[in-house]
Motif scaffolding. Structure first.
Motif, mmCIF file in Angstrom:
data_model
loop_
_atom_site.group_PDB
_atom_site.id
_atom_site.type_symbol
_atom_site.label_atom_id
_atom_site.label_comp_id
_atom_site.label_asym_id
_atom_site.label_seq_id
_atom_site.Cartn_x
_atom_site.Cartn_y
_atom_site.Cartn_z
ATOM 1 N N LEU A 39 0.571 7.331 -4.142
ATOM 2 C CA LEU A 39 1.602 6.298 -4.223
ATOM 3 C C LEU A 39 1.039 4.901 -4.007
ATOM 4 C CD1 LEU A 39 4.566 8.040 -2.346
ATOM 5 C CD2 LEU A 39 4.221 7.803 -4.821
ATOM 6 N N ASP A 40 -0.087 4.805 -3.325
ATOM 7 C CA ASP A 40 -0.679 3.492 -3.081
ATOM 8 C C ASP A 40 -1.112 2.804 -4.371
ATOM 9 O OD1 ASP A 40 -0.295 3.656 -0.363
ATOM 10 O OD2 ASP A 40 -2.263 4.511 0.040
ATOM 11 N N TRP A 41 -1.372 3.593 -5.419
ATOM 12 C CA TRP A 41 -1.755 2.993 -6.697
ATOM 13 C C TRP A 41 -0.612 2.149 -7.267
ATOM 14 C CZ3 TRP A 41 -6.608 2.813 -7.986
ATOM 15 C CH2 TRP A 41 -7.486 3.854 -7.645
ATOM 16 N N PHE A 42 0.630 2.516 -6.956
ATOM 17 C CA PHE A 42 1.792 1.892 -7.588
ATOM 18 C C PHE A 42 2.515 0.907 -6.677
ATOM 19 C CE2 PHE A 42 1.028 6.050 -9.416
ATOM 20 C CZ PHE A 42 1.028 5.786 -10.775
ATOM 21 N N LYS A 43 2.031 0.712 -5.467
ATOM 22 C CA LYS A 43 2.683 -0.199 -4.539
ATOM 23 C C LYS A 43 2.176 -1.628 -4.738
ATOM 24 C CE LYS A 43 3.399 3.261 -0.883
ATOM 25 N NZ LYS A 43 3.074 3.644 0.516
ATOM 26 N N PRO A 44 3.060 -2.642 -4.512
ATOM 27 C CA PRO A 44 2.600 -4.037 -4.566
ATOM 28 C C PRO A 44 1.650 -4.307 -3.413
ATOM 29 C CG PRO A 44 4.886 -3.871 -3.805
ATOM 30 C CD PRO A 44 4.475 -2.491 -4.199
ATOM 31 N N PRO A 45 0.914 -5.423 -3.450
ATOM 32 C CA PRO A 45 1.123 -6.590 -4.332
ATOM 33 C C PRO A 45 0.475 -6.432 -5.703
ATOM 34 C CG PRO A 45 -0.634 -7.027 -2.786
ATOM 35 C CD PRO A 45 -0.090 -5.683 -2.421
ATOM 36 N N TYR A 46 1.033 -7.174 -6.660
ATOM 37 C CA TYR A 46 0.508 -7.177 -8.006
ATOM 38 C C TYR A 46 -0.009 -8.584 -8.332
ATOM 39 C CZ TYR A 46 3.303 -2.928 -8.233
ATOM 40 O OH TYR A 46 3.850 -1.699 -7.982
ATOM 41 N N SER A 47 -0.984 -8.637 -9.236
ATOM 42 C CA SER A 47 -1.566 -9.922 -9.602
ATOM 43 C C SER A 47 -2.220 -9.825 -10.972
ATOM 44 C CB SER A 47 -2.601 -10.361 -8.563
ATOM 45 O OG SER A 47 -3.283 -11.523 -8.991
ATOM 46 N N PHE A 48 -2.130 -10.929 -11.729
ATOM 47 C CA PHE A 48 -2.789 -11.008 -13.039
ATOM 48 C C PHE A 48 -4.056 -11.861 -12.966
ATOM 49 C CE2 PHE A 48 1.506 -9.830 -14.216
ATOM 50 C CZ PHE A 48 1.306 -8.925 -15.245
ATOM 51 N N ALA A 49 -4.533 -12.092 -11.750
ATOM 52 C CA ALA A 49 -5.711 -12.933 -11.574
ATOM 53 C C ALA A 49 -6.946 -12.321 -12.228
ATOM 54 C CB ALA A 49 -5.970 -13.178 -10.091
ATOM 55 N N VAL A 50 -7.064 -11.004 -12.174
ATOM 56 C CA VAL A 50 -8.234 -10.351 -12.756
ATOM 57 C C VAL A 50 -8.220 -10.480 -14.275
ATOM 58 C CG1 VAL A 50 -9.534 -8.191 -12.923
ATOM 59 C CG2 VAL A 50 -8.332 -8.756 -10.811
ATOM 60 N N TYR A 51 -7.035 -10.454 -14.879
ATOM 61 C CA TYR A 51 -6.935 -10.674 -16.321
ATOM 62 C C TYR A 51 -7.530 -12.039 -16.685
ATOM 63 C CZ TYR A 51 -3.988 -6.659 -17.537
ATOM 64 O OH TYR A 51 -3.520 -5.399 -17.790
ATOM 65 N N ASP A 52 -7.135 -13.058 -15.935
ATOM 66 C CA ASP A 52 -7.651 -14.397 -16.200
ATOM 67 C C ASP A 52 -9.162 -14.458 -15.994
ATOM 68 O OD1 ASP A 52 -7.133 -17.345 -16.641
ATOM 69 O OD2 ASP A 52 -8.037 -17.405 -14.640
ATOM 70 N N GLU A 53 -9.642 -13.779 -14.969
ATOM 71 C CA GLU A 53 -11.083 -13.769 -14.690
ATOM 72 C C GLU A 53 -11.862 -13.103 -15.812
ATOM 73 O OE1 GLU A 53 -14.205 -11.775 -11.476
ATOM 74 O OE2 GLU A 53 -12.057 -11.895 -10.996
#
Length: 268
Positions: A39-53
């Motif tokens: 379940l930890d895979w689906f829990k927040p926090p979420y971020s799109f910072a890696v996409y930008d990187e």
């Protein structure tokens, strides 16, 4: 019995969709996350910072453009050449037409890997290595597309073509205004399958390209993956970005893809 098929279909859909959903969810997680249970895979926090990187700090966006360029050009010219060849084999009388068809059919019996060495030598002699031309030109010949389109052209009645000729229509008018519109489903199916095949092609770009500015996605992704062997988020971001165009293509053209697979006899 219908409810049994529906349950089985739903179960199979969940099985096949689960890895995709997991990839997309993990790709928007933060780096250095602590995983104790599933379940930890689906829990927040979420971020799109890696996409930008990834998009700004690597050449992935350049490789996406290369893959799109090569796939679109290969698709357009492959379908055009296959349609012209299929039309000629189906409707135009010429000597050795049957022999020509069987020679094209025989091309399906030769594994692609068996032609790699002579193909590489020819490309080298023609100075096509490390170029877009070298990625595109060897992929333009498709015996499968020729055979499939010929079978569709064979199903068009000769009386229809004769009526066009009586009205003064020539060969090109018959091909462009009669044959092509009547075979749109086959053309669309072959275009989609050709695009997917070009998008996923790895072996020939791997052999013919050494300049990383000309890498396509299947060739460039492994070079990035080796840098993030101990991280989950960045590899998932890379896979998600490279998969999104094909996912969108499949969602939009699902029926044509299934029809194309059934027509061409391709099996997974």
């Amino acid at each position: 019995m219908k409810w049994v098929y529906r349950i089985v279909s739903l179960f199979m859909a969940v099985v096949f969709a689960a890895p995709l959903v997991w990839m997309l969810v993990v790709s928007i997680k933060e780096e250095g996350m602590k995983i104790i249970n599933v379940l930890d895979w689906f829990k927040p926090p979420y971020s799109f910072a890696v996409y930008d990187e990834i998009l700004t700090g690597t050449k992935l966006s350049n490789w996406i453009i290369n893959s799109l360029l090569v796939a679109v050009v290969v698709t357009l010219f492959t379908v055009l050449f296959a349609a012209l060849a299929g039309f000629a084999l189906s409707k135009l009388p010429f000597r050795y037409r049957t022999l020509t068809f069987f020679l094209i059919l025989a091309g399906l019996l030769i594994p692609g890997e068996a032609t790699i060495i002579p193909l590489y030598q020819v490309a080298k002699d023609m100075s096509l290595l490390n170029s877009y031309q070298g990625l595109i030109i060897p992929a333009l010949a498709s015996p499968v597309a020729v055979i499939v389109l010929k079978s569709f052209f064979d199903g068009i009645p000769a009386d229809l073509l004769e009526s066009v000729q009586i009205d003064g229509g020539g060969t090109w008018r018959i091909f462009s205004q009669v044959m092509l519109p009547l075979t749109k489903p086959a053309l669309a199916s072959m275009a989609i399958l050709t695009f997917i095949g070009s998008w996923n092609n790895f072996l020939w770009p791997f052999l013919s390209i050494t300049d990383d500015n000309l890498f396509t996605l299947p060739m460039g992704i492994p070079t990035l993956m080796s840098q993030y062997s101990e991280d989950y988020v960045k590899p998932m971001v890379i896979n998600a970005i490279s998969s999104i165009p094909i996912i969108i293509l499949f969602v939009i053209f699902e029926r044509q893809i299934v029809k194309g697979i059934s027509m061409s006899g391709i099996k997974g």
